[in-house]
Design a protein around this motif. Structure first.
Motif, PDB file in Angstrom:
ATOM      1  N   GLY A   1      11.739  34.364 -48.403  1.00 50.24           N
ATOM      2  CA  GLY A   1      10.946  33.339 -47.734  1.00 50.24           C
ATOM      3  C   GLY A   1       9.504  33.777 -47.576  1.00 50.24           C
ATOM      4  N   LEU A   2       8.752  33.036 -46.770  1.00 55.26           N
ATOM      5  CA  LEU A   2       7.340  33.339 -46.588  1.00 55.26           C
ATOM      6  C   LEU A   2       7.145  34.565 -45.698  1.00 55.26           C
ATOM      7  CD1 LEU A   2       5.964  29.745 -45.923  1.00 55.26           C
ATOM      8  CD2 LEU A   2       5.656  31.094 -47.995  1.00 55.26           C
ATOM      9  N   LEU A   3       6.128  35.361 -46.042  1.00 62.75           N
ATOM     10  CA  LEU A   3       5.671  36.460 -45.203  1.00 62.75           C
ATOM     11  C   LEU A   3       4.469  35.965 -44.409  1.00 62.75           C
ATOM     12  CD1 LEU A   3       5.626  39.411 -47.775  1.00 62.75           C
ATOM     13  CD2 LEU A   3       7.506  38.689 -46.304  1.00 62.75           C
TER      14      LEU A   3
ATOM     15  N   MET B   1       7.525  26.104 -58.127  1.00 61.76           N
ATOM     16  CA  MET B   1       6.931  27.289 -57.471  1.00 61.76           C
ATOM     17  C   MET B   1       6.216  26.862 -56.206  1.00 61.76           C
ATOM     18  SD  MET B   1       4.151  30.036 -58.978  1.00 61.76           S
ATOM     19  CE  MET B   1       5.331  30.700 -60.136  1.00 61.76           C
ATOM     20  N   SER B   2       6.334  27.661 -55.154  1.00 60.97           N
ATOM     21  CA  SER B   2       5.684  27.336 -53.882  1.00 60.97           C
ATOM     22  C   SER B   2       4.178  27.411 -54.021  1.00 60.97           C
ATOM     23  CB  SER B   2       6.143  28.311 -52.803  1.00 60.97           C
ATOM     24  OG  SER B   2       5.319  28.188 -51.671  1.00 60.97           O
ATOM     25  N   ALA B   3       3.497  26.510 -53.307  1.00 65.51           N
ATOM     26  CA  ALA B   3       2.040  26.526 -53.289  1.00 65.51           C
ATOM     27  C   ALA B   3       1.501  27.768 -52.592  1.00 65.51           C
ATOM     28  CB  ALA B   3       1.514  25.272 -52.594  1.00 65.51           C
TER      29      ALA B   3
ATOM     30  N   GLU C   1       9.384  27.203 -45.375  1.00 71.71           N
ATOM     31  CA  GLU C   1       8.150  26.455 -45.593  1.00 71.71           C
ATOM     32  C   GLU C   1       8.021  25.285 -44.629  1.00 71.71           C
ATOM     33  OE1 GLU C   1       6.544  25.845 -49.534  1.00 71.71           O
ATOM     34  OE2 GLU C   1       8.164  27.049 -50.377  1.00 71.71           O
ATOM     35  N   ASP C   2       9.135  24.644 -44.292  1.00 73.43           N
ATOM     36  CA  ASP C   2       9.059  23.513 -43.382  1.00 73.43           C
ATOM     37  C   ASP C   2       8.898  23.945 -41.924  1.00 73.43           C
ATOM     38  OD1 ASP C   2      11.590  24.486 -42.913  1.00 73.43           O
ATOM     39  OD2 ASP C   2      12.646  22.623 -43.342  1.00 73.43           O
ATOM     40  N   SER C   3       8.947  25.268 -41.664  1.00 75.20           N
ATOM     41  CA  SER C   3       8.747  25.798 -40.311  1.00 75.20           C
ATOM     42  C   SER C   3       7.415  26.513 -40.150  1.00 75.20           C
ATOM     43  CB  SER C   3       9.886  26.767 -39.949  1.00 75.20           C
ATOM     44  OG  SER C   3      11.092  26.093 -39.741  1.00 75.20           O
ATOM     45  N   TRP C   4       6.684  26.655 -41.243  1.00 71.70           N
ATOM     46  CA  TRP C   4       5.458  27.457 -41.195  1.00 71.70           C
ATOM     47  C   TRP C   4       4.460  26.910 -40.184  1.00 71.70           C
ATOM     48  CZ3 TRP C   4       0.497  25.816 -42.878  1.00 71.70           C
ATOM     49  CH2 TRP C   4      -0.492  26.806 -42.789  1.00 71.70           C
ATOM     50  N   ARG C   5       4.223  25.598 -40.192  1.00 69.65           N
ATOM     51  CA  ARG C   5       3.237  25.030 -39.278  1.00 69.65           C
ATOM     52  C   ARG C   5       3.672  25.199 -37.824  1.00 69.65           C
ATOM     53  NH1 ARG C   5      -2.151  23.987 -38.705  1.00 69.65           N
ATOM     54  NH2 ARG C   5      -1.900  24.408 -36.483  1.00 69.65           N
ATOM     55  N   ALA C   6       4.950  25.051 -37.560  1.00 73.64           N
ATOM     56  CA  ALA C   6       5.436  25.246 -36.192  1.00 73.64           C
ATOM     57  C   ALA C   6       5.253  26.700 -35.760  1.00 73.64           C
ATOM     58  CB  ALA C   6       6.898  24.834 -36.091  1.00 73.64           C
ATOM     59  N   LEU C   7       5.442  27.636 -36.683  1.00 74.97           N
ATOM     60  CA  LEU C   7       5.210  29.044 -36.371  1.00 74.97           C
ATOM     61  C   LEU C   7       3.736  29.286 -36.065  1.00 74.97           C
ATOM     62  CD1 LEU C   7       6.026  32.022 -36.192  1.00 74.97           C
ATOM     63  CD2 LEU C   7       5.776  32.158 -38.681  1.00 74.97           C
TER      64      LEU C   7
ATOM     65  N   ALA D   1       9.798  33.541 -31.908  1.00 70.54           N
ATOM     66  CA  ALA D   1       9.335  32.695 -33.004  1.00 70.54           C
ATOM     67  C   ALA D   1       9.890  33.183 -34.340  1.00 70.54           C
ATOM     68  CB  ALA D   1       7.805  32.683 -33.035  1.00 70.54           C
ATOM     69  N   ALA D   2      10.021  34.513 -34.501  1.00 73.53           N
ATOM     70  CA  ALA D   2      10.598  35.053 -35.737  1.00 73.53           C
ATOM     71  C   ALA D   2      12.054  34.637 -35.897  1.00 73.53           C
ATOM     72  CB  ALA D   2      10.476  36.577 -35.748  1.00 73.53           C
ATOM     73  N   LEU D   3      12.776  34.557 -34.785  1.00 71.09           N
ATOM     74  CA  LEU D   3      14.171  34.102 -34.835  1.00 71.09           C
ATOM     75  C   LEU D   3      14.250  32.606 -35.108  1.00 71.09           C
ATOM     76  CD1 LEU D   3      15.561  36.123 -31.798  1.00 71.09           C
ATOM     77  CD2 LEU D   3      16.288  36.379 -34.178  1.00 71.09           C
ATOM     78  N   ARG D   4      13.335  31.852 -34.548  1.00 65.23           N
ATOM     79  CA  ARG D   4      13.392  30.399 -34.662  1.00 65.23           C
ATOM     80  C   ARG D   4      12.905  29.917 -36.031  1.00 65.23           C
ATOM     81  NH1 ARG D   4      10.244  29.439 -30.706  1.00 65.23           N
ATOM     82  NH2 ARG D   4      11.944  29.673 -29.190  1.00 65.23           N
ATOM     83  N   HIS D   5      11.860  30.538 -36.556  1.00 67.16           N
ATOM     84  CA  HIS D   5      11.223  30.015 -37.764  1.00 67.16           C
ATOM     85  C   HIS D   5      11.392  30.909 -38.989  1.00 67.16           C
ATOM     86  CE1 HIS D   5       9.429  27.057 -35.152  1.00 67.16           C
ATOM     87  NE2 HIS D   5       8.857  28.005 -34.424  1.00 67.16           N
ATOM     88  N   GLY D   6      11.910  32.129 -38.801  1.00 64.85           N
ATOM     89  CA  GLY D   6      12.109  33.045 -39.917  1.00 64.85           C
ATOM     90  C   GLY D   6      13.526  33.573 -39.931  1.00 64.85           C
ATOM     91  N   ASN D   7      13.705  34.711 -40.601  1.00 63.83           N
ATOM     92  CA  ASN D   7      15.057  35.290 -40.663  1.00 63.83           C
ATOM     93  C   ASN D   7      15.296  36.336 -39.580  1.00 63.83           C
ATOM     94  OD1 ASN D   7      13.672  37.567 -41.557  1.00 63.83           O
ATOM     95  ND2 ASN D   7      14.388  37.430 -43.673  1.00 63.83           N
TER      96      ASN D   7
END
Length: 381
Positions: A22-24, A1-3, A69-75, A45-51
């Motif tokens: 994915g993450l909201l 489960m994701s943290a 999750e691996d893009s969250w910090r970059a977002l 940024a939504a295109l690059r790091h999300g859906n």
């Protein structure tokens, strides 16, 4: 489960929430206003790091979906650079403030919202869904928007502070408006409001300095899609738009200087005159009579792990055949609409229960219908 998985609270940028896609990651724009360059940056940024999907929430926020999750910090870094979030985690969580979207510089709404942001640090730690509204125009427009403590126009023409669930508020003296909001938030916590979760469920008697004296003024109609004195109000079906479609429209409308986010699944685009791309007419609606605008539908399956069926395609197809308000819910929680609807469909084990003049999860008139049966029932097949 994701943290990141946390239940029963509202996500923000620093505290995202895991969904089925994915993450909201939610952004609460200051004064509900996003400058053009920042909005284009958010879409990219939504295109690059999300859906690539963006929601407009009922609390006038922008929600980036499907973040890896691996893009969250970059977002987060991108949003910081755009000036859309506070660099200090926790500040955005406290700044759950909805602002009447038709404010202009120097009016009461603009003045008081700015003063409220300056005093966010003075607020106590509040339950995750507690929020504020500054609705200080000539008449209230945010009366249906979710907020626990409000500043709004009173029946006498002055400003009042009103706690949700109370029909009257207390008159406010000039310069003391934000003092009263901060004091109400502290009183809420000190009297056990955290156990209730929301002001409307908090049974404690208000303090004498916040006694219920004056009703709010008669509400004004909410903004409708179409031409507005500030530009163009654009409705988004189910509160969602593809970032790519939004970018195309912004690039086709260079006059837009900023976009204001409303709690009504609409964007108020400053200085816009028209929809720039006919190809995006289904995503950007300016016709207030469009049937899809009478429909509420949650994100449904598979994007929500609690949903029992897909919802929005059915709602879009069915809306022209339902005379009143339609609500298609992926489960009995009814996240898309808390109030009753003329027609409500609640998903259960891949099929739907149908009820009338009811909320999601109500005892059905017809149970276990699939999409084809529902469309046939309403003559939409």
């Amino acid at each position: 489960m994701s943290a990141f998985v946390v239940k029963g609270w509202c996500p923000d940028a620093w505290r995202p929430m895991m969904a089925g896609d994915g993450l909201l990651v939610r952004v609460r724009p200051r004064l509900g206003r996003v400058p053009r360059a920042a909005l284009l940056g958010l879409c990219r940024a939504a295109l690059r790091h999300g859906n690539g999907e963006i929601d407009v929430t009922s609390r006038a926020g922008l929600q980036i979906r499907g973040v890896r999750e691996d893009s969250w910090r970059a977002l987060i870094d991108a949003l910081l650079e755009l000036g859309l979030i506070d660099p200090h985690p926790g500040v955005d969580a406290r700044a759950a403030l909805i602002v009447a979207p038709d404010h202009v510089p120097g009016d009461d709404t603009h003045r008081l919202a700015g003063a409220m942001y300056a005093r966010i640090a003075e607020l106590p730690e509040l339950p995750g869904k507690v929020g504020f509204a500054i609705d200080a125009g000539t008449a209230p427009v945010l009366h249906e928007a979710p907020a626990d403590f409000r500043i709004e126009r009173g029946a006498s023409g002055g400003l009042i502070a009103r706690a949700e669930g109370r029909h009257r508020g207390t008159p406010l003296g000039q310069g003391r408006e934000i003092d009263t909001l901060v004091a109400l938030a502290r009183w809420f916590v000190e009297t056990g409001g955290a156990d209730s979760g929301r002001m409307a469920r908090h049974a404690a008697a208000l303090p004498t300095w916040a006694r219920e004296q004056e009703p709010p003024a008669m509400p004004a109609p909410r903004i409708r899609p179409g031409v507005h004195p500030l530009g163009l109000a654009v409705a988004l079906p189910f509160g969602r738009i593809a970032a790519a479609a939004f970018i195309r429209w912004l690039e086709a409308e260079p006059a837009i200087g900023a976009v204001r986010v409303t709690p009504w699944r609409m964007l108020l685009c400053e200085a816009a005159a028209a929809i720039g791309s006919p190809a995006d007419s289904d995503a950007l609606i300016v016709d207030p009579t469009a049937p899809v605008l009478r429909a509420d539908a949650c994100v449904g399956a598979p994007a929500c792990p609690q949903a029992n069926a897909a919802t929005r395609a059915l709602a879009r197809q069915l809306a022209p055949h339902v005379g009143g308000r339609l609500h298609v819910s992926g489960c009995a929680k009814g996240c898309a609409r808390a109030a009753p609807a003329d027609v409500v469909l609640t998903a259960r084990d891949g099929v739907f229960d149908l009820a009338f003049d009811a909320r999601a999860g109500a005892t059905p008139v017809h149970a276990g219908l699939d999409a084809a049966q529902i469309l046939a029932h309403f003559g939409a097949a």
